[in-house]
Design a protein around this motif. Structure first.
Motif, PDB file in Angstrom:
ATOM      1  N   GLY A 149      11.889  82.134 -39.332  1.00 32.24           N
ATOM      2  CA  GLY A 149      12.168  83.273 -38.369  1.00 32.24           C
ATOM      3  C   GLY A 149      10.941  83.969 -37.565  1.00 32.24           C
ATOM      4  N   ASN A 150       9.647  83.532 -37.893  1.00 36.74           N
ATOM      5  CA  ASN A 150       8.540  84.049 -37.235  1.00 36.74           C
ATOM      6  C   ASN A 150       8.055  82.893 -36.171  1.00 36.74           C
ATOM      7  N   LEU A 151       7.826  83.419 -35.000  1.00 36.01           N
ATOM      8  CA  LEU A 151       6.976  82.555 -34.020  1.00 36.01           C
ATOM      9  C   LEU A 151       5.925  82.520 -34.215  1.00 36.01           C
ATOM     10  N   VAL A 152       5.276  81.137 -34.677  1.00 41.36           N
ATOM     11  CA  VAL A 152       3.978  80.923 -35.091  1.00 41.36           C
ATOM     12  C   VAL A 152       3.359  79.875 -34.214  1.00 41.36           C
ATOM     13  N   GLU A 153       3.633  79.900 -32.847  1.00 45.50           N
ATOM     14  CA  GLU A 153       3.243  79.247 -31.933  1.00 45.50           C
ATOM     15  C   GLU A 153       1.630  79.291 -31.914  1.00 45.50           C
ATOM     16  N   GLY A 154       0.727  78.324 -31.747  1.00 45.40           N
ATOM     17  CA  GLY A 154      -0.712  78.566 -31.551  1.00 45.40           C
ATOM     18  C   GLY A 154      -1.439  78.636 -32.837  1.00 45.40           C
ATOM     19  N   ARG A 155      -0.872  79.105 -33.949  1.00 42.27           N
ATOM     20  CA  ARG A 155      -1.509  79.206 -35.323  1.00 42.27           C
ATOM     21  C   ARG A 155      -1.844  77.953 -35.821  1.00 42.27           C
ATOM     22  N   PRO A 156      -2.696  77.729 -36.604  1.00 39.43           N
ATOM     23  CA  PRO A 156      -2.817  76.356 -37.422  1.00 39.43           C
ATOM     24  C   PRO A 156      -1.946  75.910 -38.182  1.00 39.43           C
ATOM     25  N   ASN A 157      -1.550  74.684 -37.929  1.00 43.38           N
ATOM     26  CA  ASN A 157      -0.363  74.169 -38.729  1.00 43.38           C
ATOM     27  C   ASN A 157      -0.749  73.503 -40.029  1.00 43.38           C
ATOM     28  N   PRO A 158      -0.339  74.046 -41.192  1.00 45.46           N
ATOM     29  CA  PRO A 158      -0.928  73.563 -42.382  1.00 45.46           C
ATOM     30  C   PRO A 158      -0.693  72.102 -42.694  1.00 45.46           C
ATOM     31  N   LYS A 159       0.320  71.474 -41.924  1.00 41.72           N
ATOM     32  CA  LYS A 159       0.627  70.146 -42.132  1.00 41.72           C
ATOM     33  C   LYS A 159      -0.562  69.226 -41.544  1.00 41.72           C
ATOM     34  N   ARG A 160      -1.394  69.874 -40.654  1.00 44.68           N
ATOM     35  CA  ARG A 160      -2.450  69.114 -39.686  1.00 44.68           C
ATOM     36  C   ARG A 160      -3.862  69.885 -40.147  1.00 44.68           C
ATOM     37  N   ASN A 161      -3.878  70.798 -40.464  1.00 41.09           N
ATOM     38  CA  ASN A 161      -5.042  71.582 -40.837  1.00 41.09           C
ATOM     39  C   ASN A 161      -5.992  70.781 -41.837  1.00 41.09           C
ATOM     40  N   CYS A 162      -7.228  70.628 -41.276  1.00 36.47           N
ATOM     41  CA  CYS A 162      -8.131  69.858 -42.257  1.00 36.47           C
ATOM     42  C   CYS A 162      -8.300  68.175 -42.177  1.00 36.47           C
ATOM     43  N   SER A 163      -7.208  67.738 -41.242  1.00 38.41           N
ATOM     44  CA  SER A 163      -7.006  66.407 -41.307  1.00 38.41           C
ATOM     45  C   SER A 163      -8.198  65.919 -40.421  1.00 38.41           C
ATOM     46  N   ILE A 164      -8.486  64.421 -40.781  1.00 41.43           N
ATOM     47  CA  ILE A 164      -9.351  63.969 -39.896  1.00 41.43           C
ATOM     48  C   ILE A 164      -8.613  62.778 -38.847  1.00 41.43           C
ATOM     49  N   ARG A 165      -9.292  63.067 -37.373  1.00 42.05           N
ATOM     50  CA  ARG A 165      -8.903  62.155 -36.429  1.00 42.05           C
ATOM     51  C   ARG A 165     -10.254  61.582 -35.765  1.00 42.05           C
ATOM     52  N   TYR A 166      -9.849  60.625 -35.017  1.00 44.02           N
ATOM     53  CA  TYR A 166     -10.971  59.724 -34.511  1.00 44.02           C
ATOM     54  C   TYR A 166     -10.827  59.786 -32.944  1.00 44.02           C
ATOM     55  N   PHE A 167     -12.148  59.691 -32.405  1.00 42.36           N
ATOM     56  CA  PHE A 167     -12.004  59.855 -30.667  1.00 42.36           C
ATOM     57  C   PHE A 167     -13.132  58.743 -30.237  1.00 42.36           C
ATOM     58  N   ILE A 168     -12.936  58.695 -28.801  1.00 39.73           N
ATOM     59  CA  ILE A 168     -14.021  58.056 -28.071  1.00 39.73           C
ATOM     60  C   ILE A 168     -13.822  58.837 -26.578  1.00 39.73           C
ATOM     61  N   THR A 169     -14.821  58.562 -26.156  1.00 35.83           N
ATOM     62  CA  THR A 169     -14.936  59.049 -24.904  1.00 35.83           C
ATOM     63  C   THR A 169     -15.304  58.115 -23.598  1.00 35.83           C
ATOM     64  N   THR A 170     -14.515  58.156 -22.623  1.00 38.63           N
ATOM     65  CA  THR A 170     -14.735  57.105 -21.448  1.00 38.63           C
ATOM     66  C   THR A 170     -15.001  57.906 -20.068  1.00 38.63           C
ATOM     67  N   ASP A 171     -15.359  56.911 -19.354  1.00 40.54           N
ATOM     68  CA  ASP A 171     -15.755  57.712 -18.081  1.00 40.54           C
ATOM     69  C   ASP A 171     -14.562  58.200 -17.216  1.00 40.54           C
ATOM     70  N   SER A 172     -13.457  57.345 -17.256  1.00 38.56           N
ATOM     71  CA  SER A 172     -12.509  57.612 -16.557  1.00 38.56           C
ATOM     72  C   SER A 172     -11.171  58.709 -17.253  1.00 38.56           C
ATOM     73  N   ASP A 173     -11.166  58.587 -18.448  1.00 38.66           N
ATOM     74  CA  ASP A 173     -10.215  59.384 -19.031  1.00 38.66           C
ATOM     75  C   ASP A 173     -10.777  60.574 -20.061  1.00 38.66           C
ATOM     76  N   GLY A 174     -11.801  60.651 -20.118  1.00 38.09           N
ATOM     77  CA  GLY A 174     -12.732  61.731 -20.948  1.00 38.09           C
ATOM     78  C   GLY A 174     -12.385  61.065 -22.423  1.00 38.09           C
ATOM     79  N   ILE A 175     -11.872  62.247 -23.252  1.00 40.44           N
ATOM     80  CA  ILE A 175     -11.714  62.009 -24.730  1.00 40.44           C
ATOM     81  C   ILE A 175     -10.566  61.461 -24.922  1.00 40.44           C
ATOM     82  N   ILE A 176     -10.306  60.333 -25.556  1.00 36.10           N
ATOM     83  CA  ILE A 176      -9.072  59.490 -26.093  1.00 36.10           C
ATOM     84  C   ILE A 176      -9.218  59.831 -27.628  1.00 36.10           C
TER      85      ILE A 176
END
Length: 379
Positions: A181-208
């Motif tokens: 019943g509470n609007l929580v948009e924009g707050r950290p999502n506990p299911k994703r908080n602290c998860s590890i992601r990976y990225f690359i940067t390209t000249d055309s698309d920036g961060i992927i």
């Protein structure tokens, strides 16, 4: 050597993170700056370690209560034998390790660290810096210190207008999310908080972004593989609040209550760590006026075309292309809008590109010709 105080789960995740880039995007009272300093203690027994602490302005680091002064007090508790100088701001450990404190404001600040080698870097109040400045620091990360993988950590309060919002958006509740019943948009999502992601940067698309190194090896084999020079780097966002700083709450029992008394927007940002909260401006246009969105070009019923009385395409122009120095410049965006005889406004097409001035103008001409073929006269 003195023992340091106990930490909470999220503080501990931040202190022990092995990600190449770690963002500790806590709300007020989460202990961001202090934990950022404590992270250096993982490395200061290595004689070849060179650490840096950056803020937008060097004056924010100086003086009583500034981060440099707080670091001296903290590190003296760890080892009373440390020494320091105020010009430049530098703390030296008996092992030979050192940590510098400096401002990084624009081109002159970036020029001041050109050519140096940084083992690990901390950026305090990172939303005050530009993306270009942060990537410049990243480009300085290299070391001869054995056993240490260079990395960078950034501390900040939520700021939707900062480049960091695009880095951490995946970790947040999407717009319109309601939980219990509470609007929580924009707050950290506990299911994703602290998860590890990976990225690359390209000249055309920036961060992927991707969820694993294998994602890039499988989907971008022309750019990455286990043997190529371009390797996916790890990233994590840790969203914390004052509740994740139990020692501070113990010493300041009214602190949480004071945050809860703040006006709605400030409370969302400073208590809940909400990245979407902002003061509503008067403005000309409100997003909620649009109602439900749909793509008219994908609808089976195209009867709206008979009601169109006028069309116009307008552009927000930019004349930059990605470069090593500025890998993620603004886009030129052109929007085609139709008006019907029933008062509807329909966005029929959006085009985006990153090109220099001459190429951009030619593309605008080409789009105009295509619009004329599809729809006839365009205002």
């Amino acid at each position: 050597m003195a023992k340091l105080g106990a930490t909470s789960y999220k503080q501990a995740k931040f202190l022990t993170s092995d990600a190449f880039i770690t963002v500790f995007g806590g709300s007020a009272g989460s202990g961001k700056s202090l934990c950022g300093l404590i992270r250096f203690l993982r490395y200061v027994e290595n004689p070849d370690f060179v650490g840096y602490v950056f803020r937008k302005n060097a004056t924010d680091l100086k003086g009583s209560g500034g981060l440099f002064d707080e670091a001296i007090k903290l590190f003296k508790k760890y080892d009373p034998k440390i020494t320091y100088t105020k010009q430049p701001m530098r703390i030296n450990f008996p092992s030979g390790a050192s940590i510098f404190f400096t401002g990084l404001d624009g081109q002159s600040g970036m020029d001041s660290i050109q050519g140096i080698q940084i083992t690990c870097a901390m950026v305090d109040e990172a939303t005050h810096l530009t993306e270009e400045e942060v990537w410049w620091i990243v480009s300085r990360l290299r070391t001869s210190a054995k056993g240490i993988e260079p990395n960078i950590w950034l501390t900040c309060n939520p700021d939707i207008d900062s480049f960091l919002f695009n880095w951490v958006n995946w970790y947040l509740h999407p717009e319109g999310t309601v939980v219990d019943g509470n609007l929580v948009e924009g707050r950290p999502n506990p299911k994703r908080n602290c998860s590890i992601r990976y990225f690359i940067t390209t000249d055309s698309d920036g961060i992927i972004w991707g969820d694993s190194k294998e994602y890039f090896y499988n989907n971008y084999p022309e750019l990455t593989s286990p043997t190529t020079e371009l390797q996916p780097e790890s990233f994590t966002f840790i969203g914390a609040t004052c509740k994740d700083n139990p020692l501070m709450l113990k010493n300041n029992p009214k602190y949480e209550s004071n945050l809860l008394k703040l006006p709605r927007v400030k409370k969302e940002r400073l208590y809940y760590g909400n990245w979407l909260a902002r003061e509503e401006e008067v403005g000309y246009f409100k997003r909620h006026w649009l109602g439900e969105l749909f793509n008219p070009m994908n609808r089976e019923d195209m009867s709206y075309l008979k009601r169109v009385t006028k069309r116009v395409r307008c552009y927000d122009l930019a004349v930059s292309i990605p470069s090593e120095r500025y890998p993620n410049p603004d886009w030129t965006v052109g929007v085609l809008i139709a008006r019907t005889n029933t008062g509807e406004f329909i966005i029929e097409d959006v085009v985006r590109w990153r090109k220099l001035s001459g190429d951009s103008i030619q593309t605008i001409i080409d789009v105009a010709k295509d619009d004329a073929k599809r729809f006839g006269k365009i205002m």
